[in-house]
Each structure stands twice: as structure tokens, then as C-alpha cells.
Motif scaffolding. Sequence first.
Motif, PDB file in Angstrom:
ATOM      1  N   VAL A 199      34.934 -36.301   2.996  1.00  0.00           N
ATOM      2  CA  VAL A 199      34.294 -34.990   3.252  1.00  0.00           C
ATOM      3  C   VAL A 199      35.365 -33.895   3.223  1.00  0.00           C
ATOM      4  CG1 VAL A 199      33.091 -33.576   4.970  1.00  0.00           C
ATOM      5  CG2 VAL A 199      32.340 -35.918   4.552  1.00  0.00           C
ATOM      6  N   ALA A 200      36.512 -34.172   3.860  1.00  0.00           N
ATOM      7  CA  ALA A 200      37.585 -33.172   3.872  1.00  0.00           C
ATOM      8  C   ALA A 200      38.058 -32.866   2.454  1.00  0.00           C
ATOM      9  CB  ALA A 200      38.747 -33.669   4.737  1.00  0.00           C
ATOM     10  N   SER A 201      38.176 -33.904   1.612  1.00  0.00           N
ATOM     11  CA  SER A 201      38.648 -33.664   0.246  1.00  0.00           C
ATOM     12  C   SER A 201      37.591 -32.895  -0.558  1.00  0.00           C
ATOM     13  CB  SER A 201      39.054 -34.966  -0.450  1.00  0.00           C
ATOM     14  OG  SER A 201      37.913 -35.725  -0.774  1.00  0.00           O
ATOM     15  N   ALA A 202      36.315 -33.172  -0.311  1.00  0.00           N
ATOM     16  CA  ALA A 202      35.254 -32.434  -1.016  1.00  0.00           C
ATOM     17  C   ALA A 202      35.256 -30.964  -0.586  1.00  0.00           C
ATOM     18  CB  ALA A 202      33.895 -33.071  -0.734  1.00  0.00           C
ATOM     19  N   ILE A 203      35.496 -30.726   0.699  1.00  0.00           N
ATOM     20  CA  ILE A 203      35.548 -29.337   1.195  1.00  0.00           C
ATOM     21  C   ILE A 203      36.753 -28.618   0.590  1.00  0.00           C
ATOM     22  CG2 ILE A 203      35.987 -27.933   3.260  1.00  0.00           C
ATOM     23  CD1 ILE A 203      34.176 -29.894   4.811  1.00  0.00           C
ATOM     24  N   ARG A 204      37.906 -29.289   0.587  1.00  0.00           N
ATOM     25  CA  ARG A 204      39.101 -28.653   0.021  1.00  0.00           C
ATOM     26  C   ARG A 204      38.975 -28.462  -1.488  1.00  0.00           C
ATOM     27  NH1 ARG A 204      43.529 -28.097   3.386  1.00  0.00           N
ATOM     28  NH2 ARG A 204      42.955 -28.726   5.486  1.00  0.00           N
ATOM     29  N   GLY A 205      38.221 -29.345  -2.138  1.00  0.00           N
ATOM     30  CA  GLY A 205      37.982 -29.207  -3.577  1.00  0.00           C
ATOM     31  C   GLY A 205      37.056 -28.052  -3.897  1.00  0.00           C
ATOM     32  N   THR A 206      36.411 -27.505  -2.877  1.00  0.00           N
ATOM     33  CA  THR A 206      35.442 -26.421  -3.067  1.00  0.00           C
ATOM     34  C   THR A 206      35.968 -25.092  -2.533  1.00  0.00           C
ATOM     35  OG1 THR A 206      33.675 -28.052  -2.742  1.00  0.00           O
ATOM     36  CG2 THR A 206      33.044 -25.738  -2.572  1.00  0.00           C
ATOM     37  N   PHE A 207      36.721 -25.182  -1.446  1.00  0.00           N
ATOM     38  CA  PHE A 207      37.103 -23.999  -0.661  1.00  0.00           C
ATOM     39  C   PHE A 207      37.845 -22.936  -1.485  1.00  0.00           C
ATOM     40  CE2 PHE A 207      39.995 -22.128   2.680  1.00  0.00           C
ATOM     41  CZ  PHE A 207      39.000 -21.408   3.315  1.00  0.00           C
ATOM     42  N   GLY A 208      38.643 -23.371  -2.438  1.00  0.00           N
ATOM     43  CA  GLY A 208      39.441 -22.426  -3.227  1.00  0.00           C
ATOM     44  C   GLY A 208      38.619 -21.593  -4.188  1.00  0.00           C
ATOM     45  N   TYR A 209      37.380 -21.999  -4.450  1.00  0.00           N
ATOM     46  CA  TYR A 209      36.540 -21.235  -5.374  1.00  0.00           C
ATOM     47  C   TYR A 209      35.833 -20.121  -4.619  1.00  0.00           C
ATOM     48  CZ  TYR A 209      37.252 -24.964  -8.723  1.00  0.00           C
ATOM     49  OH  TYR A 209      37.826 -25.849  -9.580  1.00  0.00           O
ATOM     50  N   SER A 210      35.777 -18.949  -5.232  1.00  0.00           N
ATOM     51  CA  SER A 210      35.002 -17.883  -4.595  1.00  0.00           C
ATOM     52  C   SER A 210      33.700 -17.723  -5.380  1.00  0.00           C
ATOM     53  CB  SER A 210      35.800 -16.594  -4.570  1.00  0.00           C
ATOM     54  OG  SER A 210      36.470 -16.430  -5.785  1.00  0.00           O
ATOM     55  N   GLY A 211      32.769 -17.009  -4.807  1.00  0.00           N
ATOM     56  CA  GLY A 211      31.533 -16.702  -5.523  1.00  0.00           C
ATOM     57  C   GLY A 211      30.483 -17.794  -5.468  1.00  0.00           C
ATOM     58  N   LEU A 212      30.634 -18.762  -4.556  1.00  0.00           N
ATOM     59  CA  LEU A 212      29.567 -19.752  -4.391  1.00  0.00           C
ATOM     60  C   LEU A 212      28.578 -19.167  -3.380  1.00  0.00           C
ATOM     61  CD1 LEU A 212      31.768 -22.972  -4.192  1.00  0.00           C
ATOM     62  CD2 LEU A 212      30.351 -22.236  -6.110  1.00  0.00           C
ATOM     63  N   ALA A 213      27.535 -18.541  -3.903  1.00  0.00           N
ATOM     64  CA  ALA A 213      26.651 -17.734  -3.059  1.00  0.00           C
ATOM     65  C   ALA A 213      25.970 -18.570  -1.982  1.00  0.00           C
ATOM     66  CB  ALA A 213      25.605 -17.046  -3.929  1.00  0.00           C
ATOM     67  N   HIS A 214      25.725 -19.830  -2.254  1.00  0.00           N
ATOM     68  CA  HIS A 214      24.949 -20.638  -1.315  1.00  0.00           C
ATOM     69  C   HIS A 214      25.764 -21.748  -0.667  1.00  0.00           C
ATOM     70  CE1 HIS A 214      21.359 -18.486  -2.389  1.00  0.00           C
ATOM     71  NE2 HIS A 214      21.672 -18.639  -3.664  1.00  0.00           N
ATOM     72  N   HIS A 215      27.091 -21.596  -0.682  1.00  0.00           N
ATOM     73  CA  HIS A 215      27.961 -22.546   0.012  1.00  0.00           C
ATOM     74  C   HIS A 215      27.688 -23.981  -0.420  1.00  0.00           C
ATOM     75  CE1 HIS A 215      29.673 -19.654   2.895  1.00  0.00           C
ATOM     76  NE2 HIS A 215      28.589 -19.002   2.548  1.00  0.00           N
ATOM     77  N   GLU A 216      27.477 -24.165  -1.717  1.00  0.00           N
ATOM     78  CA  GLU A 216      27.226 -25.525  -2.183  1.00  0.00           C
ATOM     79  C   GLU A 216      28.554 -26.237  -2.411  1.00  0.00           C
ATOM     80  OE1 GLU A 216      26.304 -22.733  -3.646  1.00  0.00           O
ATOM     81  OE2 GLU A 216      26.690 -22.773  -5.810  1.00  0.00           O
TER      82      GLU A 216
END
Length: 290
Positions: free
Chosen positions: A250-267
Motif C-alpha cells: 500500500v505504501a509503495s502504491a501511494i508513493r507511486g501516485t503521490f508525485g503526480y498532480s492533477g488526479l482530481a479524484h485521488h485515484e
Amino acid sequence: MKNPLPRVAAVHDLSGFGRCSLTVVVPILSTMGFEVCPLPTAILSTHTAIEGFTLLDLTEELPKIIAHWEKLGLKFDAIYSGFLGSARQADIVARFIDAFKTPDTLVVVDPVMADHGQLYASMPPEMVGEMRKLSARAQVITPNITEAALMLERPVPEAMGEGEVKDWLKALSDLGPAMPVITSLPLRSKADTSSVAAYNREDGRYWLTGRPLVPTQYHGTGDIFSSVLTGSLLQGDSLPIAMDRSSQFVASAIRGTFGYSGLAHHEILLERTLRNLATVAATDHYELLP
Ligand code: PXL
């Protein structure tokens, strides 16, 4: 005959957009080497945190699907349930478990109902009692702290000590499941950590793991956690290794996402890290609670 690939019945909703429930359960368990048979509880346009979501409740369909599976003589190595489309479904799922469970079947119930102190938008209050009853059928349950509080009829704590965590786990196990796991624990001694604790009634041991908190919120992380936990236990991992692998993923999936901006729905961008599940993960984070 034994299934050539271990088979999991996955009792969750299908939400078209938003990466939760079946859209994470299926890819995770497939990547981990299991055949997944969805028993869909509802069809939604998105998860219920996105305004305007549509929901088709499949309560009437479930008994028909189950009856067909019984007629086919299907065997499941695990039964894993999550979000239900109505409170009435809890009874149907309980009967499904009773009909298909053997001494070797792993039964995991994720009592998906609530988070951050509140029931999800589609959840009737009766779901709490129904999930409590359904959880009694499981070996493993994976409530977050809000769901654990609802099941135990306790207030949602702002902070907890390790002794309290053990008391909560013991109380959950007294409801039936031998291995309760609580996620999103607000541990006083680890305020910067997303903590997970578990109890194994068979050996009386309590376990703790966690990963540094990332300052954001994503939906579906509970489903990701419980899916990896189910897969890991089915692969034969011990409870602390399974919870540590899940927390790590879960932590790696969050870190794999966190750096991207513009994810309007926090997917969560699950596909960016999914392949990590096909490799052996380092599990060096868990500790025994004294
Ligand atoms: O992630 C849990 C979940 C599953 N399914 C649906 C949801 C949620 C949480 O909001 O809305 C439809």
C-alpha cells in the motif's frame, strides 16, 4: 479434485471508476497467482465518495449466482468479502460461506462500511450489526479503526496506546474471527506512521507494522491492503509477514501516485506498482507487541 490454481470467491462491488473493490481485488489476486471468481454485490459508476455516483444493488442476483455455482460443484480455496450493496446481503454471504467453506478454506471478511469516523454514503446503519454477524464467520477480518469502533460500539479514538490496541484486537476476536487486523491505527507512540496491528488467537501473539504516513488520502487503499493480505496468507505467509507485505505494498502504491498532480479524484495508480507483487518482498518491518 484440488484446483490447479488456488481459487478465490471475491464478494465485492464493481465500481467503474475510482480503483477500489473488484477493480483492485482482481488484478492483485491474479498477479499473486490466484483465479478470482467475482460475486458482484453492486455495480456503481464510481465509489461512493464521488458525488453523483450511481448504484445498482445486486441483492436479488446473488442467490441465483450462488445456486449455479453450487450446481457446478465449484470449490474455493478462499472466500473474501468486502463492500456489500445492501444490509440484506450479509445474510446471503453468510449462507454462501456456510455452503462452500471446508476446513481448509480461508475466509476473509473486510467489513467495509466507514472511514474517518463516518459511514460511507450508501451504508444503512443496520450494516454495522450485519457486518458484526458476518465477521463471526471469518478467520481474518480487516476493519480500519472506524469500522472496528463501530463493530465494538466504542467511540473512534483520536490516539491509542499499545495496550489499548491489544484490548481492541482481543475484543474483535471475541466476536468470532481468530485473526483480526486493524488498519489506520492512531498510535500515540507512532504519530507519523500508518500503523496496522493484528492478533492471532491460535498462538496468543499480537503484531504491529506500519509505514511512514504520506500527507494525502486515497480511496481504495483498504481494499488493496486486504487483497494483498488475502493473497499473502493463501501463499502460506505467516500473519506478520502477510500484514507487513500488505502495508509495504500500500505504501509503495501511494508513493507511486503521490508525485503526480492533477488526479482530481485521488485515484491510486495501482498499475504502476502492481508488478511488485509478483516478486518476493522484503518483510523486515514487523514487531511483536509485548
Ligand atoms: O474502498 C471501499 C469501497 C468499496 N466500494 C465502494 C466504496 C468504497 C469506499 O468508499 O464506495 C463502492
